[in-house]
Design a protein around this motif. Structure first.
Motif, PDB file in Angstrom:
ATOM      1  N   LEU A  28       1.249  -1.406   0.049  1.00 24.47           N
ATOM      2  CA  LEU A  28       0.203  -0.312  -0.255  1.00 24.47           C
ATOM      3  C   LEU A  28       0.617   1.665   0.008  1.00 24.47           C
ATOM      4  O   LEU A  28       1.851   1.131   0.884  1.00 24.47           O
ATOM      5  N   GLY A  29       0.229   2.773  -0.924  1.00 19.93           N
ATOM      6  CA  GLY A  29       0.825   3.636  -0.720  1.00 19.93           C
ATOM      7  C   GLY A  29       0.414   4.482   0.777  1.00 19.93           C
ATOM      8  O   GLY A  29      -0.437   4.121   1.230  1.00 19.93           O
ATOM      9  N   GLU A  30       0.993   5.417   0.576  1.00 18.65           N
ATOM     10  CA  GLU A  30       0.859   6.291   1.855  1.00 18.65           C
ATOM     11  C   GLU A  30      -0.391   6.705   2.141  1.00 18.65           C
ATOM     12  O   GLU A  30      -1.365   6.459   3.197  1.00 18.65           O
ATOM     13  N   GLU A  31      -0.776   7.576   0.956  1.00 17.71           N
ATOM     14  CA  GLU A  31      -1.817   8.010   1.154  1.00 17.71           C
ATOM     15  C   GLU A  31      -3.302   6.719   1.504  1.00 17.71           C
ATOM     16  O   GLU A  31      -4.489   6.752   1.676  1.00 17.71           O
ATOM     17  N   ALA A  32      -3.045   5.564   0.339  1.00 14.16           N
ATOM     18  CA  ALA A  32      -4.558   4.791   0.380  1.00 14.16           C
ATOM     19  C   ALA A  32      -4.404   4.315   2.096  1.00 14.16           C
ATOM     20  O   ALA A  32      -4.884   4.141   2.138  1.00 14.16           O
ATOM     21  N   ALA A  34      -3.760   5.453   4.691  1.00 13.70           N
ATOM     22  CA  ALA A  34      -4.279   6.280   6.014  1.00 13.70           C
ATOM     23  C   ALA A  34      -5.723   6.275   5.656  1.00 13.70           C
ATOM     24  O   ALA A  34      -6.703   5.885   5.864  1.00 13.70           O
ATOM     25  N   GLU A  35      -6.122   6.726   4.340  1.00  8.41           N
ATOM     26  CA  GLU A  35      -7.470   6.283   3.761  1.00  8.41           C
ATOM     27  C   GLU A  35      -7.772   4.940   4.833  1.00  8.41           C
ATOM     28  O   GLU A  35      -9.654   4.992   5.677  1.00  8.41           O
ATOM     29  N   PHE A  40     -11.125   0.784   8.366  1.00 11.21           N
ATOM     30  CA  PHE A  40     -11.054   0.229   9.104  1.00 11.21           C
ATOM     31  C   PHE A  40     -11.144   0.519  11.541  1.00 11.21           C
ATOM     32  O   PHE A  40     -11.983  -0.370  11.747  1.00 11.21           O
ATOM     33  N   LYS A  41     -10.248   1.286  10.899  1.00 10.81           N
ATOM     34  CA  LYS A  41     -10.829   2.237  12.494  1.00 10.81           C
ATOM     35  C   LYS A  41     -12.281   2.573  12.964  1.00 10.81           C
ATOM     36  O   LYS A  41     -12.919   1.877  13.987  1.00 10.81           O
ATOM     37  N   LEU A  86     -18.565   7.082  11.668  1.00  6.10           N
ATOM     38  CA  LEU A  86     -18.466   6.476  10.308  1.00  6.10           C
ATOM     39  C   LEU A  86     -18.893   6.997   9.166  1.00  6.10           C
ATOM     40  O   LEU A  86     -18.061   6.955   7.882  1.00  6.10           O
ATOM     41  N   ARG A  87     -19.774   8.685   9.038  1.00  3.30           N
ATOM     42  CA  ARG A  87     -19.708   9.059   7.795  1.00  3.30           C
ATOM     43  C   ARG A  87     -18.033  10.127   7.756  1.00  3.30           C
ATOM     44  O   ARG A  87     -17.858   9.942   6.473  1.00  3.30           O
ATOM     45  N   GLU A  88     -17.468  10.154   8.518  1.00  3.65           N
ATOM     46  CA  GLU A  88     -15.841  10.710   8.164  1.00  3.65           C
ATOM     47  C   GLU A  88     -15.465   9.862   7.874  1.00  3.65           C
ATOM     48  O   GLU A  88     -14.464  10.657   6.958  1.00  3.65           O
ATOM     49  N   ALA A  89     -15.437   8.319   8.149  1.00  5.84           N
ATOM     50  CA  ALA A  89     -14.281   7.619   7.977  1.00  5.84           C
ATOM     51  C   ALA A  89     -14.980   7.134   6.405  1.00  5.84           C
ATOM     52  O   ALA A  89     -14.202   6.511   5.340  1.00  5.84           O
TER      53      ALA A  89
END
Length: 128
Positions: A28-32, A34-35, A40-41, A86-89
């Motif tokens: 995975l790249g750094e941006e992917a 993080a998103e 998952f969190k 959930l919305r912010e994720a």
């Protein structure tokens, strides 16, 4: 239902990539990362996981917040907080209609999570 074009693979320059290459094919790249980690969190909490399931399985594919409060032994503000997470994720969308807010699962978010965890098909042929 939305129409989906072919899903691009991770590592392409398109920031709006609909999914990711499975972890077993390329890192995975750094941006992917993080998103995806935000998603998952958000899903690591049992209430949020249940809320996502309730929304996804609700008739018509969307649920009023008034339909989501009953199944839980927590207050309405707590449910609202979990829905906000959930919305912010990026896992659910929402829209206010009069006094109520309606939620629906964002299919592209589930596609990203699913594609990341996809296991490539294993060949059943034995080498010669």
């Amino acid at each position: 239902m939305s129409k989906q074009a072919g899903l691009p693979m991770l590592g392409q320059d398109d920031d709006a990539a609909a999914c990711c290459a499975p972890m077993v094919r390329e890192p995975l790249g750094e941006e992917a990362a993080a998103e995806l980690s935000r998603m998952f969190k958000a899903l690591s909490d049992p209430i949020r996981l249940r809320l996502l399931s309730l929304i996804a399985s609700h008739e018509g594919g969307e649920a009023c917040v008034c339909d989501l409060i009953g199944p839980f032994d927590v207050s309405q503000p707590t449910i609202s907080h979990h829905l906000k997470v959930l919305r912010e994720a990026g896992l659910v969308g929402s829209e206010r209609r009069g006094t109520w807010v309606y939620y629906w699962v964002l299919p592209e978010a589930l596609a990203k999570l699913s594609a990341l965890l996809e296991i490539p098909a294993v060949s059943t042929q034995t080498p010669a």
